[in-house]
Design an enzyme around this catalytic site. Structure first.
Site: not given
Ligand code: GLN
Length: 192
Positions: A42-43, A74, A103, A131-132, A172, A174
């Site tokens: 997530g973030e 992540c 990050r 993903i990022r 991920h 999941e």
């Molecule tokens: N870039 C997100 C963060 O800084 C992490 C991305 C993700 O969980 N897919 O939390």
């Protein structure tokens, strides 16, 4: 599992398929019922703020530091790092893993990608979706490296680690429908 933000449902489905009684945690009372914990993707900066707002931050930090088995993917990995690079200003983490996590580390080259890699505790290649994603910049003694990126510009970068009861992946598991990484975490709880 942490359910204030992130891809909670995907983790709950994976745990469900493994026969684990998993539920979302938003309050300290719910945390008290957990034998193990998952922090989703997530973030991470939003997760930290929401955990503060819902009074979950300190109780969760205490449980993790007391040895509750915890798995982060992540953003969850970022939350579990003792130290982060390229966080938002003042970004807090729960800690538990003696590592430095960068990050959005792959973002400078490519935002999202998929690759196969070998992982300690899992038989055969793991299809990893990034993903990022963060990577683990450095680890202290006592941290076991479980997986590294193989090939490409990020060759050798650490993307899965474990220390005491805490495990984390940059990718991920999941989202792939392959539950072997979750299984390795659940087996690890069963042993501990
Ligand atoms: N870039 C997100 C963060 O800084 C992490 C991305 C993700 O969980 N897919 O939390």
């Amino acid at each position: 599992m942490f359910a204030l933000q992130g891809d909670v449902r995907e983790h709950l489905h994976a745990l469900d398929r493994l026969g684990v009684e998993a539920f979302g945690v938003r309050r300290p009372e719910e945390l008290a019922r957990c034998d193990g914990f998952v922090i989703p993707g997530g973030e991470s900066s939003t997760m930290a703020k929401l955990a503060r707002a819902f009074d979950l931050f300190e109780p969760l930090r205490e449980r993790i530091h007391d040895g509750m088995p915890t798995f982060g993917t992540c953003a969850g990995m970022i939350m579990l790092a003792e130290k982060i690079e390229d966080g938002v200003v003042g970004q807090e983490t729960l800690g538990g893993l003696d590592v430095v996590v960068r990050r959005n580390a792959f973002g400078r080259q490519v935002d999202s990608f998929e690759t196969d890699l070998d992982m300690v505790g899992v038989d055969g290649p793991v299809h990893a979706v990034f993903i990022r994603a963060p990577w683990v910049e450095s680890v202290s003694d006592g941290v076991e490296v479980l997986a590294r990126v193989e090939g490409g510009e990020a060759d050798g970068r650490i993307v899965a680690v474990r220390q005491r009861a805490v495990m984390a992946t940059s990718f991920h598991p999941e989202v792939t429908g392959d539950d072997r990484v979750h299984r390795s975490f659940v087996e690890f709880i069963a042993q501990s």
